[in-house]
Motif scaffolding. Structure first.
Motif, PDB file in Angstrom:
ATOM      1  N   PHE A 116      -7.669   1.821  -1.004  1.00  0.00           N
ATOM      2  CA  PHE A 116      -7.540   0.497  -1.638  1.00  0.00           C
ATOM      3  C   PHE A 116      -6.283  -0.238  -1.189  1.00  0.00           C
ATOM      4  O   PHE A 116      -5.982  -1.314  -1.677  1.00  0.00           O
ATOM      5  N   VAL A 153      11.102   2.428  -4.579  1.00  0.00           N
ATOM      6  CA  VAL A 153      10.612   2.612  -3.211  1.00  0.00           C
ATOM      7  C   VAL A 153       9.096   2.723  -3.331  1.00  0.00           C
ATOM      8  O   VAL A 153       8.531   3.816  -3.399  1.00  0.00           O
ATOM      9  N   MET A 154       8.469   1.548  -3.433  1.00  0.00           N
ATOM     10  CA  MET A 154       7.025   1.450  -3.691  1.00  0.00           C
ATOM     11  C   MET A 154       6.375   0.400  -2.815  1.00  0.00           C
ATOM     12  O   MET A 154       5.263  -0.032  -3.073  1.00  0.00           O
ATOM     13  N   GLY A 157       4.520   1.965   3.105  1.00  0.00           N
ATOM     14  CA  GLY A 157       4.975   3.244   3.663  1.00  0.00           C
ATOM     15  C   GLY A 157       4.978   4.363   2.651  1.00  0.00           C
ATOM     16  O   GLY A 157       4.911   4.138   1.444  1.00  0.00           O
ATOM     17  N   PRO A 159       7.378   7.147   1.451  1.00  0.00           N
ATOM     18  CA  PRO A 159       8.791   7.550   1.579  1.00  0.00           C
ATOM     19  C   PRO A 159       8.979   9.020   1.933  1.00  0.00           C
ATOM     20  O   PRO A 159       9.878   9.366   2.703  1.00  0.00           O
ATOM     21  N   GLU A 254       1.175   7.298 -11.439  1.00  0.00           N
ATOM     22  CA  GLU A 254       0.560   5.993 -11.246  1.00  0.00           C
ATOM     23  C   GLU A 254      -0.934   6.207 -11.094  1.00  0.00           C
ATOM     24  O   GLU A 254      -1.385   7.084 -10.346  1.00  0.00           O
ATOM     25  N   PRO A 286      -4.085  -2.001 -12.855  1.00  0.00           N
ATOM     26  CA  PRO A 286      -5.391  -2.569 -12.478  1.00  0.00           C
ATOM     27  C   PRO A 286      -5.378  -2.785 -10.967  1.00  0.00           C
ATOM     28  O   PRO A 286      -4.449  -3.393 -10.447  1.00  0.00           O
ATOM     29  N   ILE A 290      -8.283  -5.900  -2.298  1.00  0.00           N
ATOM     30  CA  ILE A 290      -7.909  -6.431  -0.987  1.00  0.00           C
ATOM     31  C   ILE A 290      -9.184  -6.846  -0.259  1.00  0.00           C
ATOM     32  O   ILE A 290     -10.253  -6.284  -0.501  1.00  0.00           O
ATOM     33  N   ALA A 330      -0.063  -7.285  -3.730  1.00  0.00           N
ATOM     34  CA  ALA A 330      -0.414  -5.895  -3.404  1.00  0.00           C
ATOM     35  C   ALA A 330       0.154  -5.474  -2.061  1.00  0.00           C
ATOM     36  O   ALA A 330       0.208  -6.259  -1.113  1.00  0.00           O
TER      37      ALA A 330
END
Ligand code: SAH
Length: 344
Positions: A116, A153-154, A157, A159, A254, A286, A290, A330
């Motif tokens: 997603f 750090v979200m 990539g 991390p 998450e 939610p 994309i 997003a």
């Protein structure tokens, strides 16, 4: 030689090698990491000769602001930055009651392949250097004129797929000689690279670990996250438990809710059983649809039901406030749109 990725000790060694007095290292470090200088010329307390010498020997990372979009809904700002090699990364600035938060990218692109997520559609281009992670925060701080108190750090990539650079970044951003952000105000989000979750736990930092779960059984997780083919869900949860045992920090899970895919009562029940014995917090997101995939957001009613079910199971669960929806919020969407707009 990337000067902004050097620790103060390393910088001292370099400065002495150049035949300069060690105290110059402290000054230079402060120009880079406290005063947030964009180039050597801004460092007016350093002699011109020294500045020239530095420019000759060391590359100075300074991200170029390509675009900024400001959300009319909540003031969230999304930045697109250019790196010295022409690559682009995106970062987000959000204002909360408890302070200003910056979400940074850790890689150009990503090779994890979550179904997603827009960041991974073109795979991994390269890792970001510590200086390039730091400078996302510095550039935003300069642009907004405000202090950054929280870092997540979200962004684009994985991390923990760039472990050494991430760790150096974490040490530098929390360094009392630098920006001095409290470890407790930093969150690192991972899709679950088990061995590096354990390595991070062994560092015994006080940062928050967020685990992208998104499915409550091995099968469900595999549908959404190819990385689940490499790691069993039980091992991922064990690594979360280990993180808590080593650091005392409550782990965040998450869970992006995808309509008809992972949002049923049965999913919630499985999730309760999976994480029920852990000291944790579940963040329900939610899903942000994309264009390239046909996943849809769960119905509001199903999201609330899901949360209620978790709370009945005594699991602390919040629904993430959506910010910056009107500005390609997003992961990876902004960079992608930009790349599409420029004819190759
Ligand atoms: N690679 C790391 C961090 C980057 S993504 C990780 O996987 O955790 C940050 C979070 O946003 C992850 O939980 C990720 O799964 C989620 N995410 C990515 N794209 C999303 C989308 N379109 N809608 C909702 N959540 C998304």
């Amino acid at each position: 030689m990337d000067i902004k990725s050097m620790s103060l000790d390393e910088l001292k060694t370099e400065i002495v090698k150049l035949g300069e007095k060690p105290y110059r290292a402290k000054q230079l470090y402060e120009w880079m990491h406290v005063k947030l200088a964009r180039d050597y010329d801004e460092m007016t307390s350093l002699p011109k000769k020294l500045r020239e010498k530095l420019a000759e020997h060391y590359e100075y990372t300074a991200l170029r602001e390509v675009t900024v979009q400001t959300s009319r809904l909540d003031g969230t700002k999304k930045f697109l930055f250019g790196l010295s090699d022409g690559n682009l990364v995106e970062s987000v600035w959000m204002q909360y009651h408890h302070g200003n938060s910056v979400c940074i990218s850790s890689q150009v692109g990503c090779r994890m392949g979550c179904r997603f997520c827009a960041s991974t559609l073109d795979g991994l281009e390269r890792n970001l250097a510590p200086s390039e992670m730091l400078d996302q925060i510095y550039a935003i701080s300069r642009s907004t004129g405000e202090r950054v108190s929280n870092v997540v750090v979200m962004g684009t990539g994985e991390p923990l797929d760039n472990y050494d650079n991430l760790l150096r970044f974490l040490r530098m951003v929390t360094d009392e000689n630098g920006l001095n952000i409290s470890q407790r105000n930093i969150t690192v989000s991972t899709c679950g690279i088990v061995e590096n979750m354990r390595r991070l736990a062994d560092e015994k930092l006080q940062i928050t670990l967020a685990l992208s779960l998104h499915g409550s059984t091995q099968e469900k997780r595999r549908e959404l996250m190819p990385v689940a083919n490499r790691y069993d869900i039980g091992d991922v949860i064990d690594a979360c438990r280990y993180y808590f045992d080593q650091t005392g920090r409550r782990v965040t899970f998450e869970y992006s809710l995808v309509g008809g895919v992972n949002d049923t009562d049965e999913d919630a029940g499985n999730l309760c059983r999976l994480v029920g014995s852990l000291n944790c917090h579940v963040n329900l997101i939610p899903v942000n649809p994309i264009r390239e995939r046909d996943y849809v957001e769960s119905e509001r009613r199903d999201i609330l039901n899901f949360q209620k079910k978790l709370e009945k199971g005594h699991i602390n669960a919040t629904i993430r406030r959506e910010m910056g929806r009107d500005i390609d919020g997003a992961c990876g969407q902004l960079r992608r749109r930009h790349a599409e707009a420029i004819p190759q």
